[in-house]
Structure formats: structure tokens, C-alpha cells
Scaffold this motif. Structure first.
Motif, PDB file in Angstrom:
ATOM      1  N   VAL A   1       5.301 -62.847  43.213  1.00 26.44           N
ATOM      2  CA  VAL A   1       4.528 -62.992  41.977  1.00 26.44           C
ATOM      3  C   VAL A   1       5.485 -63.104  40.792  1.00 26.44           C
ATOM      4  O   VAL A   1       5.364 -64.011  39.960  1.00 26.44           O
ATOM      5  CB  VAL A   1       3.538 -61.816  41.786  1.00 26.44           C
ATOM      6  CG1 VAL A   1       2.941 -61.816  40.386  1.00 26.44           C
ATOM      7  CG2 VAL A   1       2.440 -61.856  42.841  1.00 26.44           C
ATOM      8  N   ALA A   2       6.448 -62.186  40.707  1.00 25.97           N
ATOM      9  CA  ALA A   2       7.403 -62.214  39.596  1.00 25.97           C
ATOM     10  C   ALA A   2       8.207 -63.515  39.598  1.00 25.97           C
ATOM     11  O   ALA A   2       8.397 -64.139  38.548  1.00 25.97           O
ATOM     12  CB  ALA A   2       8.334 -61.009  39.673  1.00 25.97           C
ATOM     13  N   SER A   3       8.659 -63.944  40.771  1.00 25.54           N
ATOM     14  CA  SER A   3       9.456 -65.178  40.832  1.00 25.54           C
ATOM     15  C   SER A   3       8.618 -66.378  40.408  1.00 25.54           C
ATOM     16  O   SER A   3       9.128 -67.291  39.751  1.00 25.54           O
ATOM     17  CB  SER A   3      10.046 -65.388  42.228  1.00 25.54           C
ATOM     18  OG  SER A   3       9.118 -65.929  43.127  1.00 25.54           O
ATOM     19  N   ASN A   4       7.342 -66.369  40.743  1.00 24.75           N
ATOM     20  CA  ASN A   4       6.480 -67.495  40.377  1.00 24.75           C
ATOM     21  C   ASN A   4       6.187 -67.549  38.885  1.00 24.75           C
ATOM     22  O   ASN A   4       5.973 -68.631  38.340  1.00 24.75           O
ATOM     23  CB  ASN A   4       5.190 -67.470  41.194  1.00 24.75           C
ATOM     24  CG  ASN A   4       5.365 -68.222  42.481  1.00 24.75           C
ATOM     25  OD1 ASN A   4       5.325 -69.440  42.472  1.00 24.75           O
ATOM     26  ND2 ASN A   4       5.603 -67.508  43.570  1.00 24.75           N
TER      27      ASN A   4
ATOM     28  N   LEU B   1      14.749 -63.552  42.735  1.00 28.04           N
ATOM     29  CA  LEU B   1      13.605 -62.812  43.255  1.00 28.04           C
ATOM     30  C   LEU B   1      13.042 -63.442  44.528  1.00 28.04           C
ATOM     31  O   LEU B   1      12.692 -62.732  45.470  1.00 28.04           O
ATOM     32  CB  LEU B   1      12.500 -62.741  42.197  1.00 28.04           C
ATOM     33  CG  LEU B   1      12.781 -61.840  41.006  1.00 28.04           C
ATOM     34  CD1 LEU B   1      11.857 -62.165  39.848  1.00 28.04           C
ATOM     35  CD2 LEU B   1      12.650 -60.384  41.408  1.00 28.04           C
ATOM     36  N   ALA B   2      12.965 -64.767  44.571  1.00 30.13           N
ATOM     37  CA  ALA B   2      12.324 -65.441  45.702  1.00 30.13           C
ATOM     38  C   ALA B   2      13.120 -65.311  46.987  1.00 30.13           C
ATOM     39  O   ALA B   2      12.539 -65.072  48.055  1.00 30.13           O
ATOM     40  CB  ALA B   2      12.097 -66.914  45.367  1.00 30.13           C
TER      41      ALA B   2
ATOM     42  N   GLN C   1       3.266 -67.574  49.121  1.00 31.03           N
ATOM     43  CA  GLN C   1       3.932 -68.180  47.974  1.00 31.03           C
ATOM     44  C   GLN C   1       3.056 -69.252  47.325  1.00 31.03           C
ATOM     45  O   GLN C   1       2.941 -69.315  46.107  1.00 31.03           O
ATOM     46  CB  GLN C   1       5.289 -68.752  48.388  1.00 31.03           C
ATOM     47  CG  GLN C   1       6.170 -69.201  47.245  1.00 31.03           C
ATOM     48  CD  GLN C   1       5.984 -70.651  46.893  1.00 31.03           C
ATOM     49  OE1 GLN C   1       5.633 -71.476  47.720  1.00 31.03           O
ATOM     50  NE2 GLN C   1       6.204 -70.978  45.645  1.00 31.03           N
ATOM     51  N   GLU C   2       2.414 -70.062  48.119  1.00 34.97           N
ATOM     52  CA  GLU C   2       1.564 -71.131  47.580  1.00 34.97           C
ATOM     53  C   GLU C   2       0.333 -70.570  46.874  1.00 34.97           C
ATOM     54  O   GLU C   2      -0.060 -71.057  45.815  1.00 34.97           O
ATOM     55  CB  GLU C   2       1.156 -72.110  48.680  1.00 34.97           C
ATOM     56  CG  GLU C   2       2.304 -72.920  49.234  1.00 34.97           C
ATOM     57  CD  GLU C   2       3.018 -73.786  48.207  1.00 34.97           C
ATOM     58  OE1 GLU C   2       2.391 -74.201  47.210  1.00 34.97           O
ATOM     59  OE2 GLU C   2       4.209 -74.055  48.394  1.00 34.97           O
ATOM     60  N   VAL C   3      -0.292 -69.562  47.450  1.00 34.73           N
ATOM     61  CA  VAL C   3      -1.467 -68.953  46.826  1.00 34.73           C
ATOM     62  C   VAL C   3      -1.065 -68.263  45.528  1.00 34.73           C
ATOM     63  O   VAL C   3      -1.748 -68.395  44.502  1.00 34.73           O
ATOM     64  CB  VAL C   3      -2.177 -67.994  47.805  1.00 34.73           C
ATOM     65  CG1 VAL C   3      -3.244 -67.169  47.092  1.00 34.73           C
ATOM     66  CG2 VAL C   3      -2.787 -68.769  48.965  1.00 34.73           C
ATOM     67  N   VAL C   4       0.051 -67.549  45.554  1.00 36.09           N
ATOM     68  CA  VAL C   4       0.546 -66.897  44.337  1.00 36.09           C
ATOM     69  C   VAL C   4       0.856 -67.947  43.276  1.00 36.09           C
ATOM     70  O   VAL C   4       0.486 -67.800  42.107  1.00 36.09           O
ATOM     71  CB  VAL C   4       1.783 -66.023  44.648  1.00 36.09           C
ATOM     72  CG1 VAL C   4       2.519 -65.624  43.382  1.00 36.09           C
ATOM     73  CG2 VAL C   4       1.383 -64.790  45.447  1.00 36.09           C
ATOM     74  N   THR C   5       1.525 -69.025  43.672  1.00 36.03           N
ATOM     75  CA  THR C   5       1.856 -70.097  42.733  1.00 36.03           C
ATOM     76  C   THR C   5       0.599 -70.662  42.085  1.00 36.03           C
ATOM     77  O   THR C   5       0.546 -70.879  40.875  1.00 36.03           O
ATOM     78  CB  THR C   5       2.627 -71.229  43.444  1.00 36.03           C
ATOM     79  OG1 THR C   5       3.863 -70.710  43.920  1.00 36.03           O
ATOM     80  CG2 THR C   5       2.885 -72.394  42.520  1.00 36.03           C
ATOM     81  N   LEU C   6      -0.404 -70.886  42.876  1.00 33.70           N
ATOM     82  CA  LEU C   6      -1.657 -71.433  42.365  1.00 33.70           C
ATOM     83  C   LEU C   6      -2.313 -70.477  41.371  1.00 33.70           C
ATOM     84  O   LEU C   6      -2.776 -70.900  40.300  1.00 33.70           O
ATOM     85  CB  LEU C   6      -2.602 -71.726  43.526  1.00 33.70           C
ATOM     86  CG  LEU C   6      -3.890 -72.433  43.195  1.00 33.70           C
ATOM     87  CD1 LEU C   6      -3.623 -73.783  42.548  1.00 33.70           C
ATOM     88  CD2 LEU C   6      -4.698 -72.618  44.460  1.00 33.70           C
ATOM     89  N   CYS C   7      -2.343 -69.201  41.698  1.00 41.52           N
ATOM     90  CA  CYS C   7      -2.953 -68.207  40.801  1.00 41.52           C
ATOM     91  C   CYS C   7      -2.179 -68.102  39.494  1.00 41.52           C
ATOM     92  O   CYS C   7      -2.770 -68.100  38.405  1.00 41.52           O
ATOM     93  CB  CYS C   7      -3.025 -66.845  41.485  1.00 41.52           C
ATOM     94  SG  CYS C   7      -4.160 -66.799  42.882  1.00 41.52           S
ATOM     95  N   VAL C   8      -0.851 -68.006  39.591  1.00 42.85           N
ATOM     96  CA  VAL C   8      -0.019 -67.912  38.392  1.00 42.85           C
ATOM     97  C   VAL C   8      -0.184 -69.172  37.547  1.00 42.85           C
ATOM     98  O   VAL C   8      -0.336 -69.103  36.329  1.00 42.85           O
ATOM     99  CB  VAL C   8       1.463 -67.664  38.767  1.00 42.85           C
ATOM    100  CG1 VAL C   8       2.381 -67.834  37.559  1.00 42.85           C
ATOM    101  CG2 VAL C   8       1.639 -66.277  39.381  1.00 42.85           C
ATOM    102  N   PHE C   9      -0.162 -70.338  38.201  1.00 39.55           N
ATOM    103  CA  PHE C   9      -0.275 -71.585  37.456  1.00 39.55           C
ATOM    104  C   PHE C   9      -1.635 -71.716  36.773  1.00 39.55           C
ATOM    105  O   PHE C   9      -1.727 -72.205  35.640  1.00 39.55           O
ATOM    106  CB  PHE C   9      -0.028 -72.795  38.350  1.00 39.55           C
ATOM    107  CG  PHE C   9      -0.038 -74.073  37.584  1.00 39.55           C
ATOM    108  CD1 PHE C   9       1.043 -74.444  36.802  1.00 39.55           C
ATOM    109  CD2 PHE C   9      -1.154 -74.894  37.605  1.00 39.55           C
ATOM    110  CE1 PHE C   9       1.025 -75.609  36.063  1.00 39.55           C
ATOM    111  CE2 PHE C   9      -1.177 -76.069  36.865  1.00 39.55           C
ATOM    112  CZ  PHE C   9      -0.089 -76.427  36.093  1.00 39.55           C
TER     113      PHE C   9
END
Length: 118
Positions: free
Chosen positions: A16-19, A54-55, A75-83
Motif C-alpha cells: 500500500v505504501a509503495s503504491n 518498499l515494494a 499489488q494490482e488490487v492495491v494499485t487500483l484502490c490507491v489510484f
């Protein structure tokens, strides 16, 4: 469902932090279109360094409890949420029904990744 331990949660938190860093590195400059391209590239690289710091450890630690496919899915789900949050709050862009449907399909894919074990 088994309880999630620190070994399960730490890699997710690090991802999450890296994203957050990654999203700002890749898209944060869109709010500064008058800045020189070389300057935003340099700034993006500097923001991306903590993302990698971090990643990479998150994936190394996470591989002890998750498969590589599961880590990539997280990673993809986290990326989508953060984005999605970044788009709304930083770029002031709205999300619509087609985004929600696309996100739901990605969530369905994640469900099958994590529940497809024999």
C-alpha cells in the motif's frame, strides 16, 4: 478462514505504501503540466526510489506466505484502490459506473486467484 498474522499483513501494508509513492511518481505531475518535462521526470524518479525500497522487500517477505501470483494480485488490487482515491482527491476526476464495473471484474479475478487452490 485462518487468522491473518503479521507475516500476512506486513507485505500488504508495505505494498500500500509503495503504491502511494508509485502513483505520485507516475501521475502526480499531471497537476503540474507547466513544469519542464525533465524536471517532472527527475522528480518522478526521486519519488519512485522509496517505492522500490518498499515494494521489493514487501514481495520478498510476502513470498513466504503468498505465491507470486497472489502477491501480484494483491499489488494490482492495491494499485487500483490507491489510484481510484488519487484520481478523485488529487486529480479531481470523477469515477463513473463503467469504472465500478471494471473494478468489480478485477475484484472477481482476485477472488478466483485466492480461492482456486485445490
Amino acid at each position: 478462514m485462518p487468522a491473518l498474522s503479521t507475516a500476512h499483513l506486513l507485505p500488504i501494508g508495505m505494498l500500500v505504501a509503495s503504491n502511494v509513492f508509485m502513483t505520485f511518481a507516475w501521475y502526480g505531475h499531471l497537476s503540474y503540466k507547466s513544469s519542464a518535462l525533465w524536471l517532472v521526470v527527475l522528480a518522478s524518479w526521486l519519488i519512485a526510489l522509496p517505492e522500490y525500497m518498499l515494494a521489493v522487500p514487501a514481495n520478498r517477505a510476502g513470498h513466504g506466505v503468498y505465491s507470486a501470483a497472489e502477491l501480484k494480485t494483491i499489488q494490482e488490487v492495491v494499485t487500483l484502490c490507491v489510484f481510484a482515491l488519487f484520481s478523485v482527491f488529487w486529480l479531481k476526476e470523477s469515477l463513473s459506473w463503467n469504472h465500478a464495473i471494471g473494478f468489480a471484474l478485477i475484484a472477481a479475478g482476485a477472488f478466483f486467484i485466492f480461492n482456486g487452490k485445490a
